[in-house]
Design a protein around this motif. Structure first.
Motif, PDB file in Angstrom:
ATOM      1  N   LEU A  54       4.088  -0.667  18.745  1.00  0.00           N
ATOM      2  CA  LEU A  54       3.043  -0.037  18.236  1.00  0.00           C
ATOM      3  C   LEU A  54       3.409   0.624  16.802  1.00  0.00           C
ATOM      4  N   SER A  55       4.553   1.268  16.671  1.00  0.00           N
ATOM      5  CA  SER A  55       4.892   1.938  15.500  1.00  0.00           C
ATOM      6  C   SER A  55       5.412   0.702  14.330  1.00  0.00           C
ATOM      7  N   VAL A  56       5.596  -0.518  14.725  1.00  0.00           N
ATOM      8  CA  VAL A  56       5.985  -1.493  13.912  1.00  0.00           C
ATOM      9  C   VAL A  56       5.010  -1.585  12.645  1.00  0.00           C
ATOM     10  N   PRO A  57       3.826  -1.726  12.739  1.00  0.00           N
ATOM     11  CA  PRO A  57       3.088  -2.076  11.399  1.00  0.00           C
ATOM     12  C   PRO A  57       2.966  -0.784  10.527  1.00  0.00           C
ATOM     13  N   ILE A  58       2.927   0.459  11.246  1.00  0.00           N
ATOM     14  CA  ILE A  58       2.941   1.668  10.339  1.00  0.00           C
ATOM     15  C   ILE A  58       4.337   1.683   9.643  1.00  0.00           C
ATOM     16  N   GLN A  59       5.441   1.421  10.158  1.00  0.00           N
ATOM     17  CA  GLN A  59       6.781   1.336   9.468  1.00  0.00           C
ATOM     18  C   GLN A  59       6.766   0.408   8.327  1.00  0.00           C
ATOM     19  N   HIS A  60       6.145  -0.496   8.373  1.00  0.00           N
ATOM     20  CA  HIS A  60       6.125  -1.617   7.429  1.00  0.00           C
ATOM     21  C   HIS A  60       5.295  -1.231   6.238  1.00  0.00           C
ATOM     22  N   LEU A  61       4.060  -0.470   6.795  1.00  0.00           N
ATOM     23  CA  LEU A  61       3.134   0.145   5.661  1.00  0.00           C
ATOM     24  C   LEU A  61       3.795   1.139   4.862  1.00  0.00           C
ATOM     25  N   LEU A  62       4.605   2.008   5.389  1.00  0.00           N
ATOM     26  CA  LEU A  62       5.107   3.240   4.744  1.00  0.00           C
ATOM     27  C   LEU A  62       6.287   2.745   3.688  1.00  0.00           C
ATOM     28  N   LYS A  63       6.962   1.487   3.853  1.00  0.00           N
ATOM     29  CA  LYS A  63       7.654   1.001   3.067  1.00  0.00           C
ATOM     30  C   LYS A  63       7.149   0.105   1.774  1.00  0.00           C
ATOM     31  N   ASN A  64       5.961   0.271   2.045  1.00  0.00           N
ATOM     32  CA  ASN A  64       5.170  -0.505   0.861  1.00  0.00           C
ATOM     33  C   ASN A  64       4.454   0.449   0.338  1.00  0.00           C
ATOM     34  N   HIS A  65       4.859   1.341  -0.630  1.00  0.00           N
ATOM     35  CA  HIS A  65       3.990   2.383  -1.422  1.00  0.00           C
ATOM     36  C   HIS A  65       2.622   1.985  -1.922  1.00  0.00           C
ATOM     37  N   ARG A  66       2.621   0.862  -2.687  1.00  0.00           N
ATOM     38  CA  ARG A  66       1.753   0.489  -3.300  1.00  0.00           C
ATOM     39  C   ARG A  66       0.473   0.194  -2.405  1.00  0.00           C
ATOM     40  N   MET A  67       0.784  -0.631  -1.251  1.00  0.00           N
ATOM     41  CA  MET A  67      -0.052  -1.036  -0.498  1.00  0.00           C
ATOM     42  C   MET A  67      -0.499   0.301   0.484  1.00  0.00           C
ATOM     43  N   LEU A  68       0.101   1.136   0.500  1.00  0.00           N
ATOM     44  CA  LEU A  68      -0.173   2.369   1.313  1.00  0.00           C
ATOM     45  C   LEU A  68      -1.226   3.200   0.518  1.00  0.00           C
ATOM     46  N   GLU A  69      -1.007   3.229  -0.776  1.00  0.00           N
ATOM     47  CA  GLU A  69      -2.113   3.754  -1.726  1.00  0.00           C
ATOM     48  C   GLU A  69      -3.344   3.131  -1.680  1.00  0.00           C
ATOM     49  N   ILE A  70      -3.182   1.869  -1.405  1.00  0.00           N
ATOM     50  CA  ILE A  70      -4.675   0.953  -1.544  1.00  0.00           C
ATOM     51  C   ILE A  70      -5.277   1.426  -0.399  1.00  0.00           C
ATOM     52  N   TRP A  71      -4.940   1.571   0.729  1.00  0.00           N
ATOM     53  CA  TRP A  71      -5.362   1.438   2.039  1.00  0.00           C
ATOM     54  C   TRP A  71      -5.816   3.112   2.600  1.00  0.00           C
ATOM     55  N   TYR A  72      -4.924   4.037   2.348  1.00  0.00           N
ATOM     56  CA  TYR A  72      -5.113   5.403   2.725  1.00  0.00           C
ATOM     57  C   TYR A  72      -5.173   6.511   1.682  1.00  0.00           C
ATOM     58  N   ASP A  73      -6.023   7.247   1.928  1.00  0.00           N
ATOM     59  CA  ASP A  73      -6.402   8.446   1.200  1.00  0.00           C
ATOM     60  C   ASP A  73      -5.220   9.469   1.495  1.00  0.00           C
ATOM     61  N   PRO A  74      -4.525   9.984   0.536  1.00  0.00           N
ATOM     62  CA  PRO A  74      -3.277  10.626   1.068  1.00  0.00           C
ATOM     63  C   PRO A  74      -3.610  12.191   1.562  1.00  0.00           C
ATOM     64  N   LEU A  75      -4.953  12.760   1.009  1.00  0.00           N
ATOM     65  CA  LEU A  75      -5.528  14.068   1.321  1.00  0.00           C
ATOM     66  C   LEU A  75      -6.266  14.036   2.481  1.00  0.00           C
ATOM     67  N   MET A  76      -6.848  12.662   3.152  1.00  0.00           N
ATOM     68  CA  MET A  76      -7.498  12.682   4.063  1.00  0.00           C
ATOM     69  C   MET A  76      -7.255  12.026   5.431  1.00  0.00           C
ATOM     70  N   SER A  77      -6.018  11.384   4.922  1.00  0.00           N
ATOM     71  CA  SER A  77      -5.502  10.670   6.247  1.00  0.00           C
ATOM     72  C   SER A  77      -4.380  11.166   6.843  1.00  0.00           C
ATOM     73  N   ILE A  78      -3.931  10.660   8.036  1.00  0.00           N
ATOM     74  CA  ILE A  78      -2.916  11.068   8.672  1.00  0.00           C
ATOM     75  C   ILE A  78      -1.620  10.162   8.367  1.00  0.00           C
ATOM     76  N   ILE A  79      -1.857   9.091   8.077  1.00  0.00           N
ATOM     77  CA  ILE A  79      -0.839   7.973   7.817  1.00  0.00           C
ATOM     78  C   ILE A  79      -0.509   8.197   6.466  1.00  0.00           C
ATOM     79  N   GLY A  80      -1.503   8.486   5.463  1.00  0.00           N
ATOM     80  CA  GLY A  80      -1.142   8.756   4.176  1.00  0.00           C
ATOM     81  C   GLY A  80      -0.300  10.044   3.627  1.00  0.00           C
TER      82      GLY A  80
END
Length: 444
Positions: free
Chosen positions: A114-140
Motif C-alpha cells: 500500500l505504501s508503494v504508490p505514494i513512495q513513487h509519487l513523493l520522489k516525483n516532485h513535479r507530479m506531486l505538485e500537479i496532483w496535490y495541494d500542499p496546504l490542503m492535503s496530507i500527501i502534499g
C-alpha cells in the motif's frame, strides 16, 4: 494545515485494532470498511481534480496511481504494483475511476504494497505538485506525509485475505456483500429464473426441488456474478446459455452475490433493481431484513459432503475438536497421545465440537467458520505441517501436527484434532494432506 490530522488519528486507531487480531483480516471484518473509507478520504484530501477541458470526466486518486506506469522514469516500479494496476484496468467488474481505485486498495492490502504508490509519487516532485495541494492535503504536506507513510508500513504487518472476486459493487460502495462460490452437479438447468437489469443478472425465482434450491444456496434477489470464472456484470443476454453449452457435462461453477449482508440486513445497493424486477416478474417478492441468527432448515444431510472449488481445492464439512501442544517433537508418534489428550479435555460428545469447513488447497490448509465461510478460523501452509494421522481405535478422529514456523526449524508444535463424518472421509483427508506436502509423514 494543522500539525495533526483527524484522518491520520482514525487510520492509526483502526490499524492498531486490526493488528491485535490473531486471525487474518477478511471481508467479514467490520473494521475493514472503516480502514478502506479512511484510506480513500486521505487519498482524496487536497487532490486537485480539474478533469477534462469540457468536464467530461473527473479525476480521482486512481488516475495518478495508474499514470505511475508511464511516468516512473528511471525509477523502476515495484513488480507487484505493476501487476495490480494491470488487474484493475480490466473492465470486467470495475468500470469507473472510483471502482478501480478501490479495487487497487484491496489488492495492495493483500500484497502488502500500500505504501508503494505514494513512495513513487513523493520522489516525483513535479507530479506531486500537479496532483496535490500542499496546504490542503496530507500527501502534499512534508510533515503529515511522514506520519502517513509510517502508518502505511504498518499495514504490511497485518495479514489481509480479501476476496479479489468480490469487486462488482466497488463502483458504487465500500459496503461489501456476502460472496459465495458454488459447484453444482452437471446439469442443463439449475432451476432458476433470471432477469438482466441495469447490467446485473438477478435471480427472480428459484424452482422448488431444483439443483439451485438445495440448502437455499441461491435465493430470489441474489445476483449472479460469475459463471465458470467469467464475469456476468454487463454481459450480453446470451452469454449464460453460451457458457453452459460450452461446458456441457461439466459441474456448474457459479459465484453469487447474496441479497442479505452478514448482519441480516438487505444489500441496499440492489434494492432499486429489485423494484424494477418486481414490475417485470410478478412472482418476485422484494427481500426484507431477517434475523442473522436464523438458519434456514434443510432436509439434506451434510454427512460426508465434499465440495470442489474452481481453484482445485477440496472442502470438507467436519468438526473441529481442539488443539494440544506436543512440544519440540512433531512426528507421527505424538498424534495418538495428543488426540487422547484433547478428547480427555473435550469429551466424546461430538455435538459439543465446532462445525467448520476444512479446505485442502494447493499450498495450505484453511479452516473456515461453518456459520460464515468468509471467516478464517485457522490456516497452516504445508511446510509448517510435520505429520498427520489418526488413532486406530477411534478412526473418526484425525489430526495434523504443525509448527509455529517451517517444521524443519520449528521449536514448538501443536496437534490439531478434527472429527470426520465417516471412516472413509477421514482417510481421504489425510491422503490429500500427504499428497499436498510430500515431506509430510502419515499413517492411517
Amino acid at each position: 494545515m494543522a500539525m495533526r490530522d483527524p484522518l491520520l488519528s482514525k487510520l492509526k486507531a483502526v490499524l492498531l485494532r486490526l493488528k491485535e487480531e490473531k486471525q487474518p483480516v477478511t471481508d467479514s471484518d467490520p473494521d475493514l470498511q472503516v480502514l478502506c473509507e479512511t484510506l480513500e478520504c486521505i487519498l482524496r484530501k487536497g487532490l486537485k481534480k480539474p478533469g477534462s477541458v469540457f468536464g467530461l470526466y473527473k479525476r480521482d486518486y486512481w488516475c495518478w496511481m495508474e499514470s505511475l506506469m508511464s511516468s516512473a522514469g528511471s525509477e523502476r516500479l515495484h513488480p507487484m504494483f505493476s501487476l495490480a494496476i494491470e488487474a484493475c484496468r480490466s473492465p470486467n467488474k470495475v468500470k469507473s475511476h472510483q471502482g478501480r481505485g478501490r479495487f487497487l486498495i484491496r489488492i495492495c492490502l493483500n500484497k502488502k504494497i500500500l505504501s508503494v504508490p505514494i513512495q513513487h509519487l513523493l520522489k516525483n516532485h513535479r507530479m506531486l505538485e500537479i496532483w496535490y495541494d500542499p496546504l490542503m492535503s496530507i500527501i502534499g504536506s512534508d510533515m503529515l506525509v511522514e506520519s502517513l507513510m509510517s502508518l502505511l508500513h504498518l499495514t504490511s504487518e497485518i495479514q489481509f485475505e480479501l476476496n479479489s472476486k468480490n469487486a462488482s459493487f466497488l463502483d458504487e460502495t465500500w459496503v461489501l456483500p456476502v460472496y459465495r462460490q458454488y459447484e453444482f452437479v452437471p446439469c442443463k438447468d439449475l432451476g432458476i429464473v433470471i432477469r438482466h437489469i441495469r447490467q446485473r443478472v438477478i435471480v427472480a425465482d428459484v424452482k422448488e426441488d431444483s439443483v439451485a434450491s438445495h440448502k437455499n444456496r441461491i435465493e430470489p434477489g441474489d445476483v449472479l456474478d460469475e459463471l465458470y470464472g467469467e464475469s456476468l456484470y454487463g454481459s450480453s443476454r446470451g452469454k449464460i446459455s453460451s457458457l453452459l453449452k460450452q461446458h456441457e457435462g461439466w459441474p456448474v461453477y457459479v459465484s453469487v452475490i447474496k441479497c442479505h449482508l452478514r448482519t441480516g440486513k438487505v444489500f441496499q445497493n440492489v434494492h432499486d433493481i429489485w423494484c424494477v424486477l418486481r414490475d417485470e416478474y410478478s412472482g418476485f417478492k422484494v427481500p426484507t431484513d431477517r434475523d442473522p441468527n436464523l438458519r434456514k432448515s434443510s432436509t439434506d444431510s451434510d454427512q460426508g459432503e465434499v465440495l470442489h472449488k474452481l481453484s482445485g481445492s477440496s472442502v470438507y464439512k467436519v468438526k473441529y475438536v481442539g488443539c494440544a501442544g506436543v512440544g519440540k517433537d512433531g512426528g507421527t508418534a505424538v498424534i495418538e497421545s495428543a488426540i487422547a489428550s484433547v478428547l480427555k479435555e473435550k469429551g466424546p460428545n461430538s455435538s459439543t465440537y465446532k462445525d467448520v469447513y476444512l479446505e485442502l488447497g494447493e499450498t495450505n490448509l484453511i479452516t473456515w467458520e461453518s456459520s460464515d465461510e468468509d471467516t478464517v478460523f485457522m490456516k497452516h501452509c504445508y511446510p509448517e505441517i510435520s505429520s498427520c494421522g489418526r488413532r486406530t481405535d477411534a478412526l473418526l478422529y484425525f489430526a495434523y501436527v504443525a509448527g509455529d514456523t517451517t517444521c524443519t526449524i520449528s521449536k514448538q508444535f501443536n496437534c490439531y484434532v478434527y472429527f470426520a463424518n465417516c471412516d472413509q472421509e477421514g482417510k481421504a483427508i489425510l491422503t490429500s494432506i500427504a499428497q499436498g506436502f510430500g515431506r509430510t509423514t502419515w499413517f492411517v
